[in-house]
Scaffold this motif. Structure first.
Motif, PDB file in Angstrom:
ATOM      1  N   GLU A  49      -1.358  -3.174  -8.216  1.00 57.48           N
ATOM      2  CA  GLU A  49      -0.602  -4.255  -7.579  1.00 57.48           C
ATOM      3  C   GLU A  49       0.554  -4.704  -8.456  1.00 57.48           C
ATOM      4  O   GLU A  49       1.648  -4.981  -7.972  1.00 57.48           O
ATOM      5  CB  GLU A  49      -1.521  -5.452  -7.297  1.00 57.48           C
ATOM      6  N   GLU A  50       0.288  -4.751  -9.783  1.00 54.53           N
ATOM      7  CA  GLU A  50       1.357  -5.188 -10.684  1.00 54.53           C
ATOM      8  C   GLU A  50       2.499  -4.186 -10.707  1.00 54.53           C
ATOM      9  O   GLU A  50       3.677  -4.555 -10.681  1.00 54.53           O
ATOM     10  CB  GLU A  50       0.802  -5.374 -12.102  1.00 54.53           C
ATOM     11  N   ILE A  51       2.138  -2.880 -10.757  1.00 51.13           N
ATOM     12  CA  ILE A  51       3.191  -1.862 -10.794  1.00 51.13           C
ATOM     13  C   ILE A  51       3.970  -1.887  -9.480  1.00 51.13           C
ATOM     14  O   ILE A  51       5.204  -1.862  -9.468  1.00 51.13           O
ATOM     15  CB  ILE A  51       2.591  -0.464 -11.066  1.00 51.13           C
ATOM     16  N   ALA A  52       3.244  -1.987  -8.349  1.00 48.82           N
ATOM     17  CA  ALA A  52       3.923  -2.028  -7.058  1.00 48.82           C
ATOM     18  C   ALA A  52       4.847  -3.238  -6.981  1.00 48.82           C
ATOM     19  O   ALA A  52       5.988  -3.141  -6.521  1.00 48.82           O
ATOM     20  CB  ALA A  52       2.900  -2.069  -5.923  1.00 48.82           C
TER      21      ALA A  52
ATOM     22  N   GLU B 230      -7.917   6.698 -11.061  1.00 50.88           N
ATOM     23  CA  GLU B 230      -8.683   5.779 -11.896  1.00 50.88           C
ATOM     24  C   GLU B 230      -8.011   4.419 -12.018  1.00 50.88           C
ATOM     25  O   GLU B 230      -8.572   3.489 -12.586  1.00 50.88           O
ATOM     26  CB  GLU B 230      -8.891   6.393 -13.296  1.00 50.88           C
ATOM     27  N   ILE B 231      -6.801   4.287 -11.455  1.00 55.94           N
ATOM     28  CA  ILE B 231      -6.029   3.064 -11.653  1.00 55.94           C
ATOM     29  C   ILE B 231      -6.761   1.868 -11.033  1.00 55.94           C
ATOM     30  O   ILE B 231      -7.372   1.979  -9.972  1.00 55.94           O
ATOM     31  CB  ILE B 231      -4.615   3.236 -11.046  1.00 55.94           C
ATOM     32  N   SER B 232      -6.724   0.742 -11.758  1.00 56.49           N
ATOM     33  CA  SER B 232      -7.404  -0.449 -11.225  1.00 56.49           C
ATOM     34  C   SER B 232      -6.524  -1.107 -10.166  1.00 56.49           C
ATOM     35  O   SER B 232      -5.309  -0.940 -10.166  1.00 56.49           O
ATOM     36  CB  SER B 232      -7.690  -1.428 -12.357  1.00 56.49           C
TER      37      SER B 232
ATOM     38  N   HIS C 272      -3.248   8.973  -9.791  1.00 56.11           N
ATOM     39  CA  HIS C 272      -4.064   8.330 -10.826  1.00 56.11           C
ATOM     40  C   HIS C 272      -5.195   7.581 -10.160  1.00 56.11           C
ATOM     41  O   HIS C 272      -5.184   6.349 -10.086  1.00 56.11           O
ATOM     42  CB  HIS C 272      -3.207   7.388 -11.671  1.00 56.11           C
TER      43      HIS C 272
ATOM     44  N   ASP D 290       7.634   6.714 -11.754  1.00 53.35           N
ATOM     45  CA  ASP D 290       8.697   6.911 -12.730  1.00 53.35           C
ATOM     46  C   ASP D 290       9.171   8.353 -12.752  1.00 53.35           C
ATOM     47  O   ASP D 290       9.010   9.063 -13.757  1.00 53.35           O
ATOM     48  CB  ASP D 290       8.239   6.493 -14.132  1.00 53.35           C
TER      49      ASP D 290
ATOM     50  N   MET E 293       1.875   1.768  -3.470  1.00 51.20           N
ATOM     51  CA  MET E 293       0.732   2.134  -4.306  1.00 51.20           C
ATOM     52  C   MET E 293       0.186   3.518  -3.971  1.00 51.20           C
ATOM     53  O   MET E 293      -0.577   4.093  -4.749  1.00 51.20           O
ATOM     54  CB  MET E 293      -0.377   1.090  -4.136  1.00 51.20           C
TER      55      MET E 293
ATOM     56  N   LYS F 262      -5.753  -4.154  -9.807  1.00 48.16           N
ATOM     57  CA  LYS F 262      -4.852  -5.141 -10.393  1.00 48.16           C
ATOM     58  C   LYS F 262      -3.595  -4.465 -10.932  1.00 48.16           C
ATOM     59  O   LYS F 262      -2.478  -4.894 -10.645  1.00 48.16           O
ATOM     60  CB  LYS F 262      -5.606  -5.858 -11.523  1.00 48.16           C
ATOM     61  N   LEU F 263      -3.793  -3.382 -11.700  1.00 46.76           N
ATOM     62  CA  LEU F 263      -2.646  -2.702 -12.296  1.00 46.76           C
ATOM     63  C   LEU F 263      -1.758  -2.110 -11.208  1.00 46.76           C
ATOM     64  O   LEU F 263      -0.526  -2.199 -11.279  1.00 46.76           O
ATOM     65  CB  LEU F 263      -3.124  -1.607 -13.260  1.00 46.76           C
TER      66      LEU F 263
ATOM     67  N   ALA G 245       7.686   5.009  -7.720  1.00 51.04           N
ATOM     68  CA  ALA G 245       6.374   4.527  -8.154  1.00 51.04           C
ATOM     69  C   ALA G 245       5.864   5.242  -9.390  1.00 51.04           C
ATOM     70  O   ALA G 245       5.230   4.647 -10.252  1.00 51.04           O
ATOM     71  CB  ALA G 245       5.373   4.659  -7.014  1.00 51.04           C
TER      72      ALA G 245
ATOM     73  N   LEU H 147       0.662   6.185  -6.567  1.00 49.44           N
ATOM     74  CA  LEU H 147      -0.082   5.813  -7.777  1.00 49.44           C
ATOM     75  C   LEU H 147      -1.557   6.168  -7.618  1.00 49.44           C
ATOM     76  O   LEU H 147      -2.177   6.771  -8.497  1.00 49.44           O
ATOM     77  CB  LEU H 147       0.021   4.308  -8.019  1.00 49.44           C
TER      78      LEU H 147
ATOM     79  N   GLU I   4       0.830  -1.207   0.000  1.00 50.38           N
ATOM     80  CA  GLU I   4       0.000   0.000   0.000  1.00 50.38           C
ATOM     81  C   GLU I   4       0.859   1.250   0.000  1.00 50.38           C
ATOM     82  O   GLU I   4       0.503   2.264  -0.599  1.00 50.38           O
ATOM     83  CB  GLU I   4      -0.908   0.001   1.240  1.00 50.38           C
TER      84      GLU I   4
END
Lengths: 379, 262
Positions: free
Chosen positions: B121-124, B114-116, B112, B162, B105, B118-119, B160, B108, B102
């Motif tokens: 979690e993947e980016i994290a 609107e981020i899902s 953002h 970039d 994330m 799933k995405l 996180a 993020l 968390e």
């Protein structure tokens, strides 16, 4: 500059043409669902991704591309992370390679199974309550032992600390305690007189104020105020020392934290609370007297005369006897939770709340026990 | 993007606490894609300089530019650089009420919304992996981690979004030599692979010799020299000579040159 997008070129095998800026700030979060749906329809078919129109790429964009590639047929061949990607610019290659080797989704929370969680939590909570009661009891014992040992080793006592805590917990609380008691005395007199007036017994408001303020309200409300004011500050100050390893440092130096931190606070409250309770009782009587004089036509001379005549000293004694017990409960609970703080600032906050709630509970419980005790004694 | 382009320009900064002057007429340039090391004795205001540059502290005078945007003086308060810079605090400054995942994330979700899930979690997960951690740490609380792991999580969180510039406050302090060496490698690989510019306060001489393209020395309330290490070592200034000429400085230099020969 355009935001991230992709088109699907149909052919013998699926082919993804990506364009725009594939960076976290430029819309990849918005197309993520679409590209996930696309990946779901092309499972296990060899995929090609054409990168010729891409304007920018960051690690998140590279991650999505690699994820899509690996979900589809183009499983990364060992040592060939760029398999399936076409027309990749040199500095994007590194990003795609990095993404290929770091493609993991992390778990956010431990996910315990289903309904069993409820039972688990009930069980744990019950166990915790019993555990904590035992711990508090043993802490009380330890503090008592240290205080007892100070009689034979008076040099362990830290008078400066005691006086300083008496100032912050006692002297500095005078204004708020006094104001509160004055108002309580006034309210009791006023409300009592309103009801008593119906029986033509307005003058009994004096007894009402005298007995209730001296016996109960003065000391009880002082204890409640001190639990909120000083109990919480004991937890917070000792807890933040614990977090910064100050208490470990003390122990390592051979200083007993009970001697240095807990006993001075407990002694200070033990000494300060009776004084505060006395002050509260006095101000409560003054508040009641003021209302009697101003609103109920009972002159101060009559108020004082009736108080002296009817309110026996027993009421005052019953009130004052409780003060040190309340003080000890508040100080020990506050210090106990401070010493138990572990790990994070959040735990400190939780412990502070728990300390206040528990000491309030204990104060009221003790008060109830005293009420039964004195009733049995007919005191 | 040319490597000579300045991403951070600091001119004439004056910082003062009460009557104590920390910086006076301080100039500093940081070029794109470089790792710059900031050194200076205790109390010379290295952390104050970092906080001033990123806008956490307002200087009494001077101008500060990051990526062509004015940080100070900024009358309109409209400069939003939060997704262009990442900040690694000395002890990590992880949010203690959130799990590790968390924490990573958090930026993020903030930038953002609107981020899902799933995405995110993947980016994290990827950022944690890039920082040298595995996915099992994701559900741990920061208080359960060792100092070195906390720094890595903090680095993952700093990356996180970039960012283009990473600010690191003593990244290797408190790490064992092996952990510190791995952290150094990580920083270099991030710069090489992701093209980051890295602004690093450090006391670790090994890090200076291994990582930094240029070193800026804070002394006498300003930057006395900002140059590659070989030039800095030869610079005629008492503190610098003591710093690099001392037993630890010589040891680090010796280790570096023997590694280069090998």
């Amino acid at each position: 500059m355009s935001s991230a997008g992709f088109t699907i070129a149909e052919g013998s095998s699926p082919r993804l043409v990506v364009h725009g800026r594939w960076t976290i700030g430029d819309g990849i979060t918005k197309i993520d669902k679409a590209i996930r749906d696309f990946a779901a329809t092309t499972l296990d078919k060899p995929l090609a991704i054409d990168m010729s129109d891409i304007e920018a790429l960051d690690t998140s964009g590279a991650m999505i591309l690699q994820r899509t590639m690996q979900a589809c047929g183009g499983r990364t061949v060992e040592g060939e992370p760029l398999h399936g990607f076409e027309q990749v610019e040199q500095h994007h290659k590194v990003l795609l390679e990095q993404a290929a080797s770091n493609l993991i989704s992390c778990e956010v929370h431990p996910r315990p199974p289903s309904i069993l969680v409820v039972f688990e939590r009930v069980g744990k909570a019950t166990e915790n309550i019993l555990d904590e009661a035992l711990h508090i009891l043993s802490f009380v014992g330890a503090v008592m032992a240290r205080m007892g040992a100070m009689i034979t080793h008076p040099n362990r006592l830290r008078p400066t600390a005691v006086v300083s805590h008496m100032e912050t917990a006692g002297l500095n609380a005078l204004l708020i305690v006094g104001l509160m008691s004055f108002l309580i005395g006034a309210v009791v007199a006023f409300m009592g007189a309103t009801v008593l007036a119906e029986f033509g017994a307005e003058v009994f408001a004096v007894e009402l104020v005298g007995i209730s303020v001296l016996r109960e309200f003065g000391v009880l409300l002082t204890a409640i105020l001190i639990a909120g004011r000083s109990g919480s500050s004991f937890t917070a100050s000792i807890g933040s020392m614990k977090l910064r390893e100050e208490i470990d440092a003390m122990t390592a130096m051979g200083i007993d934290p009970l001697d240095a931190l807990v006993v001075p606070r407990a002694l200070a409250l033990l000494l300060a609370m009776p004084c505060l309770a006395f002050f509260a009782g006095l101000l409560g009587l003054i508040g009641g007297g003021a209302v009697c004089a101003l609103a109920l036509d009972i002159p101060p001379a009559l108020f004082m005369a009736r108080t002296q005549e009817i309110i026996v000293i027993d009421n005052f004694v019953v009130g004052m006897v409780k003060a040190p017990f309340f003080a000890f409960a508040i100080a020990v609970i506050g210090c106990y939770h401070g010493m138990m703080v572990e790990g994070s600032a959040e735990d400190l906050g939780r412990r502070t709340t728990v300390a206040v709630v528990q000491s309030l509970f204990l104060v009221i419980l003790t008060d109830a026990l005293f009420a039964i005790f004195f009733m049995e004694l007919d005191y | 993007m040319s490597t000579q382009e300045n991403v951070i320009t600091v001119r004439g900064v004056h910082n003062q606490f009460g009557s104590h002057v920390v910086h006076h007429d301080l100039d500093l340039d940081v070029r794109s894609g470089e790792i710059i090391g900031i050194v200076g004795g205790s109390g010379t205001g290295k952390s104050v300089l970092l906080r001033t540059i990123v806008g956490l502290r307002k200087p009494q005078a001077g101008t500060i530019n990051i990526l062509g945007k004015e940080i100070f003086p900024n009358e309109h308060h409209d400069t939003d650089l939060n997704d262009e810079i990442g900040l690694l605090f000395q002890d990590g400054a992880l949010f203690s009420s959130m799990t590790v995942a968390e924490n990573v994330m958090a930026p993020l979700r903030e930038h953002h919304p609107e981020i899902s899930d799933k995405l995110a979690e993947e980016i994290a997960g990827m950022k944690l992996s890039l920082s040298g951690l595995d996915e099992s740490v994701g559900m741990k609380m920061p208080s359960d981690l060792s100092g070195g792991m906390r720094k890595r999580v903090a680095l993952a969180r700093a990356m996180a979004l970039d960012p283009r510039i990473l600010f690191l406050d003593e990244p290797t302090a408190g790490l064992d030599p092996i952990g510190a060496a791995k952290f150094d490698e990580l920083i270099i690989s991030l710069r090489d692979n992701l093209g980051l510019t890295i602004f690093m306060i450090t006391h670790d001489l090994d890090s200076l010799y291994r990582d930094c393209d240029r070193v800026a020395v804070l002394a006498d309330k300003h930057v006395v020299i900002n140059a590659p290490l070989s030039e800095v070592e030869r610079f005629d200034h008492d503190w610098i000579q003591d710093y690099f000429g001392g037993p630890r400085g010589r040891a680090a230099e010796g280790a570096m040159s023997s590694r280069l020969e090998a």
